[in-house]
Design an enzyme around this catalytic site. Structure first.
Site, PDB file in Angstrom:
ATOM      1  N   GLY A 243       0.149   4.615  -6.904  1.00  0.00           N
ATOM      2  CA  GLY A 243      -0.619   3.383  -6.825  1.00  0.00           C
ATOM      3  C   GLY A 243      -1.307   2.909  -8.078  1.00  0.00           C
ATOM      4  N   GLU A 286       2.176  10.804  -6.431  1.00  0.00           N
ATOM      5  CA  GLU A 286       3.473  10.095  -6.319  1.00  0.00           C
ATOM      6  C   GLU A 286       3.502   8.814  -7.146  1.00  0.00           C
ATOM      7  OE1 GLU A 286       3.640   9.271  -2.129  1.00  0.00           O
ATOM      8  OE2 GLU A 286       4.276  11.290  -1.619  1.00  0.00           O
ATOM      9  N   ARG A 289       5.203   3.007 -10.384  1.00  0.00           N
ATOM     10  CA  ARG A 289       5.017   1.968 -11.392  1.00  0.00           C
ATOM     11  C   ARG A 289       4.458   2.515 -12.719  1.00  0.00           C
ATOM     12  NH1 ARG A 289       3.871  -3.253  -9.742  1.00  0.00           N
ATOM     13  NH2 ARG A 289       3.154  -2.327  -7.797  1.00  0.00           N
ATOM     14  N   CYS A 355      19.441 -20.891  -6.217  1.00  0.00           N
ATOM     15  CA  CYS A 355      19.275 -22.167  -5.535  1.00  0.00           C
ATOM     16  C   CYS A 355      18.017 -22.178  -4.669  1.00  0.00           C
ATOM     17  CB  CYS A 355      20.521 -22.411  -4.685  1.00  0.00           C
ATOM     18  SG  CYS A 355      20.443 -23.900  -3.737  1.00  0.00           S
TER      19      CYS A 355
HETATM   20  N1  LLP Z   1       4.155   6.739  -2.487  1.00  0.00           N
HETATM   21  C1  LLP Z   1       4.406   5.956  -1.424  1.00  0.00           C
HETATM   22  C2  LLP Z   1       4.384   6.546  -0.097  1.00  0.00           C
HETATM   23  C3  LLP Z   1       4.668   4.593  -1.612  1.00  0.00           C
HETATM   24  O1  LLP Z   1       4.910   3.831  -0.567  1.00  0.00           O
HETATM   25  C4  LLP Z   1       4.696   4.063  -2.923  1.00  0.00           C
HETATM   26  C5  LLP Z   1       4.979   2.646  -3.152  1.00  0.00           C
HETATM   27  C6  LLP Z   1       4.445   4.934  -4.005  1.00  0.00           C
HETATM   28  C7  LLP Z   1       4.166   6.260  -3.754  1.00  0.00           C
HETATM   29  C8  LLP Z   1       4.466   4.465  -5.437  1.00  0.00           C
HETATM   30  O2  LLP Z   1       3.475   3.531  -5.699  1.00  0.00           O
HETATM   31  P1  LLP Z   1       3.238   3.036  -7.205  1.00  0.00           P
HETATM   32  O3  LLP Z   1       2.731   4.203  -8.011  1.00  0.00           O
HETATM   33  O4  LLP Z   1       4.519   2.550  -7.729  1.00  0.00           O
HETATM   34  O5  LLP Z   1       2.239   1.971  -7.087  1.00  0.00           O
HETATM   35  N2  LLP Z   1       7.387  -3.671  -4.659  1.00  0.00           N
HETATM   36  C9  LLP Z   1       5.981  -3.703  -4.957  1.00  0.00           C
HETATM   37  C10 LLP Z   1       5.356  -2.325  -4.871  1.00  0.00           C
HETATM   38  C11 LLP Z   1       5.587  -1.647  -3.542  1.00  0.00           C
HETATM   39  C12 LLP Z   1       5.054  -0.260  -3.498  1.00  0.00           C
HETATM   40  C13 LLP Z   1       5.551   0.454  -2.297  1.00  0.00           C
HETATM   41  N3  LLP Z   1       5.133   1.821  -2.209  1.00  0.00           N
HETATM   42  C14 LLP Z   1       5.791  -4.347  -6.327  1.00  0.00           C
HETATM   43  O6  LLP Z   1       6.758  -4.766  -6.936  1.00  0.00           O
HETATM   44  O7  LLP Z   1       4.654  -4.489  -6.802  1.00  0.00           O
END
Ligand code: LLP
Length: 431
Positions: A243, A286, A289, A355
């Site tokens: 996150g 986890e 990004r 489109c």
């Molecule tokens: N763990 C779980 C259970 C998750 O659902 C996610 C992301 C992560 C870890 C990784 O989160 P991160 O570190 O990447 O924030 N498509 C959206 C983001 C969706 C995130 C979904 N879950 C975007 O483009 O901003």
């Protein structure tokens, strides 16, 4: 403009990992995703080291959904990463990249019986999202003569400052078991012979630039673990999810917490809390990004420019390849790759070839004069870029190139029109 170390400007030309963007576009065609492997690996080590110097048992599970290319999974596997996997596909790719089954966690709120059977067969721990899922997993596990290690995904009901579509720990979110019902879920799991509750998991959202919600979530987790241990459960891991955000605005001084700041804020809460309980389970995170987003640029060629009510730059990549601007009003910095040191001349809106009026990659940007044939680089597209792409408008997806230590190579070839039609079939009455 603030740029990460692998993205540089030399004689007005934009480079990634030492490679001239114009040369890469010539060699591989456009649109083109280009990823710097060293950048990902450096960030992975930063995460692991900052956590590991503060806590004895740490695992970094890369969130494979951010970018599921096998090459990236392999590069991370070689450094000892595990993965948060959200589908049978991600699970299979992570294993074939060389990750150990025990270093994965199978997440998701809607897994099929087949998904669960695959996790059981491969020995991958499961983050269980509902009591229904618990019972299916128990049955599938018992049928296979296995005992599957599980965590429950807790919904800590935290209000997190981010885009509502990517805040996953809100009380109203579809994910996880409400904080108040979680102890009963573990009680139920203790009655099941096919599963062994050994962990606890949460994930509060994405693109979070403030550390306080992570600290809050860690507190909630410790509080629950205290009760679980009192119930006689041996907790072997606490998974705080991902996150952490990144600074998408490079023109202004936007800041995101570094892995060090994250570790400094969160680990003391975990250490102290678990220390009081008298256990030292693994601490899992986890990140998606924050490991891969800024490693990658999307190169896109200008097909035409048009002075209308707005000043449009029509490029060859649209929301088929990068849906974030259309889906989340996300901001991605745009640089004219061959004019990276020139002063802005006009305000442009960068539009894709799809489109739909919503196919805008970047609205109202001050850029140097742009002409047909120019190459634009869209920054920070390594997370949820290619992985959310589609073939909308029957557009084959583009290639992905990986650069590493002065080498460049395809990590995915561009799709062709034949790739589009290959899985299609004409029903007998049409053939
Ligand atoms: N763990 C779980 C259970 C998750 O659902 C996610 C992301 C992560 C870890 C990784 O989160 P991160 O570190 O990447 O924030 N498509 C959206 C983001 C969706 C995130 C979904 N879950 C975007 O483009 O901003």
């Amino acid at each position: 403009m603030n740029l990460p170390p692998h993205i540089t400007v030399q004689d007005g030309r934009l480079k990634i990992g030492g490679f001239d963007c114009g040369d890469l576009a010539e060699r591989y065609g456009t649109p083109l995703y280009v990823t710097d492997q060293d950048r990902i690996i450096a960030l992975f080590h930063a995460y692991r080291n900052e956590l590991a110097t503060r806590y004895p048992r740490v695992k970094v599970l890369y969130a494979a959904k951010a970018n599921g290319n096998l090459a990236i999974l392999r590069a991370l596997a070689r450094e000892g990463a595990g993965a948060d996997v959200f589908s049978s596909g991600e699970l299979t790719l992570a294993l074939s990249a060389g990750m150990a089954p025990g270093d994965l966690l199978f997440n998701g709120s809607s897994k099929s019986r087949q998904d669960l059977a695959l996790a059981v067969e491969k020995g991958v721990p499961v983050s269980v999202d509902s009591l229904d899922e618990l019972h299916v997993l128990d049955e599938v596990s018992r049928q296979a003569g296995r005992v599957t290690p599980i965590a429950f995904r807790v919904n800590p009901a935290l209000d997190v400052p981010t885009h509502p579509k990517i805040a996953t720990g809100l009380a109203t979110s579809k994910f996880g078991i409400p904080h108040g019902m979680i102890r009963d879920a573990y009680r139920e799991a203790m009655k099941c012979e096919g599963v062994l509750p050994v962990g606890i998991h949460c994930h509060i959202g994405s693109q979070i630039l403030d550390l306080q919600p992570f600290v809050e979530a860690a507190r909630v987790m410790v509080e629950i673990v205290r009760d679980l241990v009192a119930m006689g459960i041996r907790i072997e891991f606490v998974d705080l999810g991902g996150g952490l955000g990144i600074p998408y605005h490079h023109q202004v001084d936007e800041r995101a917490p570094s892995p060090r700041e994250y570790a400094e804020a969160v680990v003391p809460v975990i250490r102290k809390g678990l220390g009081e309980i008298g256990i030292t389970p693994g601490l899992w995170v986890e990140p998606g990004r924050s490991l891969v987003a800024d490693s990658t640029i999307l190169l896109t060629r200008v097909n035409s420019t048009k002075k209308a009510h707005k000043n449009f730059v029509n490029v060859d990549a649209g929301f088929n390849l990068l849906v974030r601007p259309a889906m989340y009003e996300a901001y991605h910095e745009v640089i004219v790759a061959g004019k990276a040191d020139m002063q802005p001349a006009e305000t442009y809106t960068v539009a894709g070839p799809i489109c739909e009026s919503g196919d805008i990659l970047a609205a109202d940007r001050r850029l140097p004069a742009v002409h047909e044939g120019d190459l634009l680089a869209v920054l920070d597209t390594g997370a949820y870029g290619f992985s959310m792409s589609s073939q909308y408008n029957c557009r084959p997806r583009c290639a992905e190139v990986l650069v590493y230590h002065g080498q460049a190579a395809l990590m995915r070839r561009a799709e062709t029109i034949e790739d589009l039609t290959a899985p299609m079939q004409l029903p007998p009455w049409l053939s």
